[in-house]
Design a protein around this motif. Structure first.
Motif, short mmCIF file in Angstrom:
data_model
loop_
_atom_site.label_atom_id
_atom_site.label_comp_id
_atom_site.label_asym_id
_atom_site.label_seq_id
_atom_site.Cartn_x
_atom_site.Cartn_y
_atom_site.Cartn_z
N LYS A 1 -8.60 15.12 -0.39
CA LYS A 1 -8.00 16.44 -0.32
C LYS A 1 -7.17 16.57 0.95
O LYS A 1 -7.59 16.14 2.03
N THR A 2 -5.98 17.13 0.82
CA THR A 2 -5.15 17.44 1.99
C THR A 2 -5.57 18.81 2.51
O THR A 2 -5.39 19.81 1.83
N SER A 3 -6.11 18.82 3.70
CA SER A 3 -6.53 20.10 4.30
C SER A 3 -5.37 20.69 5.09
O SER A 3 -4.87 20.07 6.04
N THR A 4 -4.93 21.89 4.71
CA THR A 4 -3.86 22.55 5.45
C THR A 4 -4.39 23.19 6.74
O THR A 4 -3.60 23.61 7.59
N LEU A 34 0.86 -1.18 0.00
CA LEU A 34 0.00 0.00 0.00
C LEU A 34 0.89 1.23 0.00
O LEU A 34 1.77 1.38 0.85
N GLY A 35 0.70 2.09 -0.98
CA GLY A 35 1.44 3.34 -1.06
C GLY A 35 0.57 4.52 -0.70
O GLY A 35 -0.58 4.59 -1.15
N ILE A 36 1.10 5.43 0.11
CA ILE A 36 0.39 6.65 0.49
C ILE A 36 1.29 7.83 0.16
O ILE A 36 2.43 7.90 0.63
N ASP A 37 0.80 8.74 -0.67
CA ASP A 37 1.57 9.91 -1.11
C ASP A 37 0.88 11.16 -0.58
O ASP A 37 -0.18 11.55 -1.08
N ILE A 38 1.47 11.78 0.43
CA ILE A 38 0.89 12.96 1.06
C ILE A 38 1.43 14.21 0.37
O ILE A 38 2.64 14.48 0.40
N GLY A 39 0.55 14.95 -0.28
CA GLY A 39 0.95 16.18 -0.97
C GLY A 39 0.35 17.40 -0.32
O GLY A 39 -0.47 17.31 0.60
N GLY A 40 0.75 18.57 -0.82
CA GLY A 40 0.27 19.82 -0.25
C GLY A 40 -1.20 20.10 -0.53
O GLY A 40 -1.85 20.82 0.22
N THR A 41 -1.74 19.50 -1.60
CA THR A 41 -3.16 19.73 -1.94
C THR A 41 -3.99 18.45 -1.92
O THR A 41 -5.19 18.51 -1.69
#
Length: 302
Positions: free
Chosen positions: A31-34, A4-11
């Motif tokens: 969606k990545t909530s800042t 399982l791959g998880i890629d956490i980005g800014g958006t």
């Protein structure tokens, strides 16, 4: 067996289940909530991951592990995301410990650009090359470095954090506190922000490149300067790392030749080693999936 791959980005945060041959069998994103606390985002990621595994009939008995690609700075020894500029609430987040509370499989954390470099090395444009520089130009800018077929992570996992090398101080203050960082000038966020200011209207990065192609009189000199600064950055990176191939990924790379040709031209003129002047500079083959494929490949590679 699966990873399982998880890629956490800014958006956005993408995730995928990949089999041992490198084929994605299921994927999802959120969606990545800042604005949300890191624990809130991590809980959402865990719920989404469990649903993806359930939907794919993958159990923890057949799951080799979970790979996480995350924006740096990191502390790999403590499994921690420390001070990512584009995620201002994420401070010393022990992501490996937190996710380990919900899964019994090994979890491996790596810088997101390094994970994407691994994906391009195994499955993409870098396949068959021993020495690769992968640069992602998106919300931010980062790099992954493969030297003699080995991913270079550095002492804490932050090798390749090239977005915060200074390119031109005249462009003003970066979020990291320095003047004129590569990311502050050339990221998709920067291009959209500055072009919108110049035109006094909201513009996406895609809009800016479209106006540039149309030779719009305000945007053209601005983007000429940005592309020249990109060329400067790539000359410095090629001089320093001596890669066989340079791969550019991330959303801004989707602009195509209008982005790539000025960079290639600048590199041809100014690399110190003239044998490096024609280093191939190519788009990522895996495009927007490189990060999540690389995150899963962190497990398969081990």
């Amino acid at each position: 067996m699966y990873a399982l791959g998880i890629d956490i980005g800014g958006t956005k945060t993408a995730m995928a289940i990949m089999n041992a041959s490198g084929t994605i069998i299921a994927h999802d994103q959120l969606k990545t909530s800042t604005q949300a606390a890191p624990e809130v985002m991590l809980d959402r990621i865990i719920i989404c991951a469990k649903k993806l595994l359930e939907k794919s009939d993958v159990t923890e008995k057949t799951l080799l592990g979970i790979g996480i690609g995350a924006p740096g700075p990191l502390d790999l020894f403590r499994g921690m995301i420390t001070y990512p500029p584009n995620l201002p609430l994420w401070r010393e987040v022990r992501i490996v410990d937190y996710i380990s509370q919900h899964f019994s499989v090994p979890i491996h954390l790596e810088n997101d650009a390094s994970a994407a470099a691994l994906a391009e090395h195994h499955f993409g444009a870098g396949h068959g090359h021993k020495n690769i520089l992968f640069v992602t130009i998106s919300t931010g800018i980062g790099a992954g470095i493969i030297a003699n077929n080995t991913l270079i992570s550095g002492g804490r996992g932050n090798a390749g954090d090239v977005g915060h090398m200074v390119v031109d101080p005249s462009f003003g203050l970066c979020v990291c506190g320095q003047l004129g960082c590569f990311e502050h000038i050339c990221s998709g966020t920067a291009i959209s922000r500055e072009a919108s200011r110049l035109k006094k209207m909201p513009l996406s990065t895609k809009d800016v490149f479209q106006l540039y192609q149309e030779k719009e009189p305000v945007i053209t000199p601005y983007l000429d300067k940005v592309l020249e600064r990109m060329g400067m950055a790539f000359v410095s990176l090629i001089n320093t790392l001596d890669p066989e191939i340079v791969i550019i990924g991330g959303g801004v790379s989707q602009a195509g030749d209008i982005l790539f040709e000025p960079i290639r031209h600048y590199v041809t003129r100014f690399t110190l080693n003239k044998d490096a002047a024609h280093t191939p500079i190519v788009p990522a083959k895996l495009s927007q999936t490189a990060g999540v494929i690389g995150a899963a490949a962190l497990i398969l590679n081990r």
